[in-house]
Design an enzyme around this catalytic site. Structure first.
Site, PDB file in Angstrom:
ATOM      1  N   UNK A 191       0.847  -1.193   0.000  1.00 21.24           N
ATOM      2  CA  UNK A 191       0.000   0.000   0.000  1.00 21.24           C
ATOM      3  C   UNK A 191       0.885   1.246   0.000  1.00 21.24           C
ATOM      4  N   GLY A 192       0.344   2.346  -0.417  1.00 19.38           N
ATOM      5  CA  GLY A 192       1.098   3.591  -0.442  1.00 19.38           C
ATOM      6  C   GLY A 192       1.551   4.064   0.926  1.00 19.38           C
TER       7      GLY A 192
END
Length: 190
Positions: free
Chosen positions: A40-41
């Site tokens: 995920u970012g």
């Protein structure tokens, strides 16, 4: 609808190394539960902040990470690959969690983990974003869809030392900013 436990202490999970994690052993400690993903970012930010919180309260806080692939397939590793992904890819740099990661699970839908069925029943929406929903309905891959569903990776649930769910935080709430609530629950000077 999934079975909902009567008490937080009736719940359990299986760690990445296959050991049963019995929540009854957490009596007297605050517990922070977060659905996590290694691709995920915000993986680097959230995983390093989870380590930091666990290190700040080593005996009075239990941090549990629940890897989940339901949001953009951002946890596409198998259980046995997750730690290497964290160590070498993201956050990388030899990262090792100081908290317990459990086996990959679903947090929404028909096959949601009993821990999330319980927590969503007690805390149906994040306190910092009560209207939080999945931003793109095309990304919903589970059924049934409920208003109380976790909206994305890195939603957090804080449980008090008596086993009462205290607060739910959205994916945008920085994990480290939960520290004042942890101190409040543990009666530590802020």
């Amino acid at each position: 609808m999934a079975f909902i436990a009567k008490s937080f202490y009736d719940l359990s999970a299986i760690s990445l190394d296959g050991e049963k994690v019995d929540f009854n052993t957490f009596r007297g400690r605050a517990v922070l539960i977060e659905n996590v993903a290694s691709l995920u970012g915000t993986t680097t930010r959230d995983f390093t902040q989870l380590n930091e919180l666990q290190c700040r309260f080593p005996r009075r806080l239990v941090v549990l990470g629940f890897p989940c692939h339901q949001f953009g397939h951002q946890e596409n590793c198998q259980n046995e690959e997750i730690l290497n992904s964290l160590k070498y890819v993201r956050p990388g740099g030899g990262y090792q969690p100081t908290f317990t990661l459990v086996q990959k699970c679903e947090v929404n839908g028909q096959n949601e983990h009993p821990v999330f069925a319980y927590l969503k029943d007690k805390l149906p929406y994040p306190h910092d974003d009560p209207f939080s929903l999945m931003t793109d309905p095309k990304l919903i891959i589970w059924s049934p869809v409920r208003r109380s569903d976790v909206a994305w990776n890195f939603e957090k649930f804080l449980i008090g030392p008596e086993g009462e769910p205290f607060r739910r935080y959205s994916r945008t709430f920085p994990t480290i900013n939960i520290e004042p609530d942890i101190k409040r629950l543990l009666n530590v000077a802020i």
